[in-house]
Design an enzyme around this catalytic site. Structure first.
Site, short mmCIF file in Angstrom:
data_model
loop_
_atom_site.label_atom_id
_atom_site.label_comp_id
_atom_site.label_asym_id
_atom_site.label_seq_id
_atom_site.Cartn_x
_atom_site.Cartn_y
_atom_site.Cartn_z
N CYS A 130 0.83 -1.21 0.00
CA CYS A 130 0.00 0.00 0.00
C CYS A 130 0.87 1.25 0.00
CB CYS A 130 -0.87 0.05 1.26
SG CYS A 130 -2.12 -1.21 1.36
N CYS B 210 -5.92 0.64 5.20
CA CYS B 210 -6.16 -0.75 5.63
C CYS B 210 -5.58 -0.99 7.02
CB CYS B 210 -5.57 -1.73 4.62
SG CYS B 210 -3.79 -1.98 4.79
N CYS C 275 -1.71 -0.94 7.37
CA CYS C 275 -1.14 0.41 7.31
C CYS C 275 -1.40 1.15 8.62
CB CYS C 275 -1.69 1.18 6.12
SG CYS C 275 -1.05 0.55 4.55
N GLU D 258 0.65 3.91 1.84
CA GLU D 258 1.03 4.41 3.18
C GLU D 258 2.33 3.75 3.65
OE1 GLU D 258 -1.90 3.37 2.21
OE2 GLU D 258 -3.54 4.49 3.16
N1 THU Z 1 -4.38 0.56 -1.06
C1 THU Z 1 -3.49 1.48 -0.60
O1 THU Z 1 -2.40 1.67 -1.16
N2 THU Z 1 -3.83 2.20 0.49
C2 THU Z 1 -5.05 2.19 1.09
O2 THU Z 1 -5.28 2.96 2.02
C3 THU Z 1 -6.08 1.26 0.60
C4 THU Z 1 -5.64 0.28 -0.42
C5 THU Z 1 -4.05 -0.15 -2.29
C6 THU Z 1 -3.67 -1.59 -2.16
C7 THU Z 1 -3.96 -2.09 -3.57
O3 THU Z 1 -2.84 -1.79 -4.40
C8 THU Z 1 -5.13 -1.24 -4.02
O4 THU Z 1 -5.14 -0.11 -3.18
C9 THU Z 1 -6.47 -1.95 -3.97
O5 THU Z 1 -6.69 -2.50 -2.72
#
Ligand code: THU
Length: 161
Positions: free
Chosen positions: A74, A113, A116, A76
Site C-alpha cells: 500500500c 487498511c 497500514c 502508506e
Molecule cells: N491501497 C493502498 O495503497 N492504500 C489504502 O489505504 C487502501 C488500499 C491499495 C492496495 C492495492 O494496491 C489497491 O489499493 C487496492 O486495494
C-alpha cells in the site's frame, strides 16, 4: 460488568476541502500527485500518500502492486518505510492520503487498511509524538485526526512482547 468509552481522541470533519488549513490542502495535493506513480495494473486503484516531516520535507509514496498479489504494498507503507529508511531521525508531522480509479479523474474517499494503520501507529510510538492523518471521508467531507491512535483501537504494540 463495565461499559467504557474508548480513548479520548478527537478528530475534525470538514465539509469542504477549502475549510482545511492551507498547508493541509497542499499536502493533499501532494498525495493526489503521488497517485500518478501508482503501479496498480491489477486493481486499477491508484493511491497516493504525502508525509510531512519535521524539517518541512514532503515524502511521497504510492501503491505498488505485484503479479504475486501479496507481494505488493500500500501507498502508506511505501511512504512510511521510505521515511524510516532515508530519514530515520526526522519526526513525522502529518500523513495525507488520496485515491482514484485509474480510468477516472475524480478522487474518492479512502481509509487506510488495517496493516497500514498498524505501521502508522508504530511510527507514532517510535517518535513519541502524534501524527496527524488526513483523508477524504465522503464526496464532500474530509477528516483530520490529531493522532493515528484513533484509527486502530485495541491495537497490538511492543508492550505485549
Ligand atoms: N491501497 C493502498 O495503497 N492504500 C489504502 O489505504 C487502501 C488500499 C491499495 C492496495 C492495492 O494496491 C489497491 O489499493 C487496492 O486495494
Amino acid at each position: 460488568m463495565l461499559t467504557k468509552t474508548l480513548k479520548n481522541e478527537s478528530y475534525t470533519e470538514y465539509q469542504s476541502e477549502k475549510e482545511l488549513p492551507q498547508e493541509d490542502i497542499e499536502l493533499l495535493q501532494h498525495a493526489r500527485d503521488a497517485c500518478k506513480s501508482s503501479y496498480s495494473p491489477y486493481s486499477n486503484f491508484q493511491v497516493g500518500v504525502a508525509v510531512r516531516l519535521g524539517s518541512g520535507k514532503i515524502v511521497r509514496g504510492s501503491n505498488q502492486e505485484n503479479a504475486a498479489y501479496p507481494s505488493g504494498l500500500c501507498a502508506e507503507r511505501v511512504a512510511l518505510f521510505h521515511v524510516g529508511s532515508n530519514y530515520p531521525n526526522e519526526k513525522i508531522l502529518q500523513i495525507a492520503v488520496a485515491a482514484k480509479r485509474a480510468e477516472e479523474s475524480e478522487f474518492l474517499p479512502v481509509t487506510p487498511c488495517g496493516s497500514c494503520r498498524q505501521v502508522m501507529l508504530e511510527s507514532e510510538n517510535k517518535q513519541d509524538q502524534p501524527i496527524e492523518f488526513i483523508m477524504r471521508s465522503g464526496k464532500n467531507s474530509w477528516i483530520k485526526t490529531q493522532s493515528c491512535k484513533i484509527l486502530l483501537p485495541f491495537s497490538f504494540d511492543a508492550s505485549s512482547l
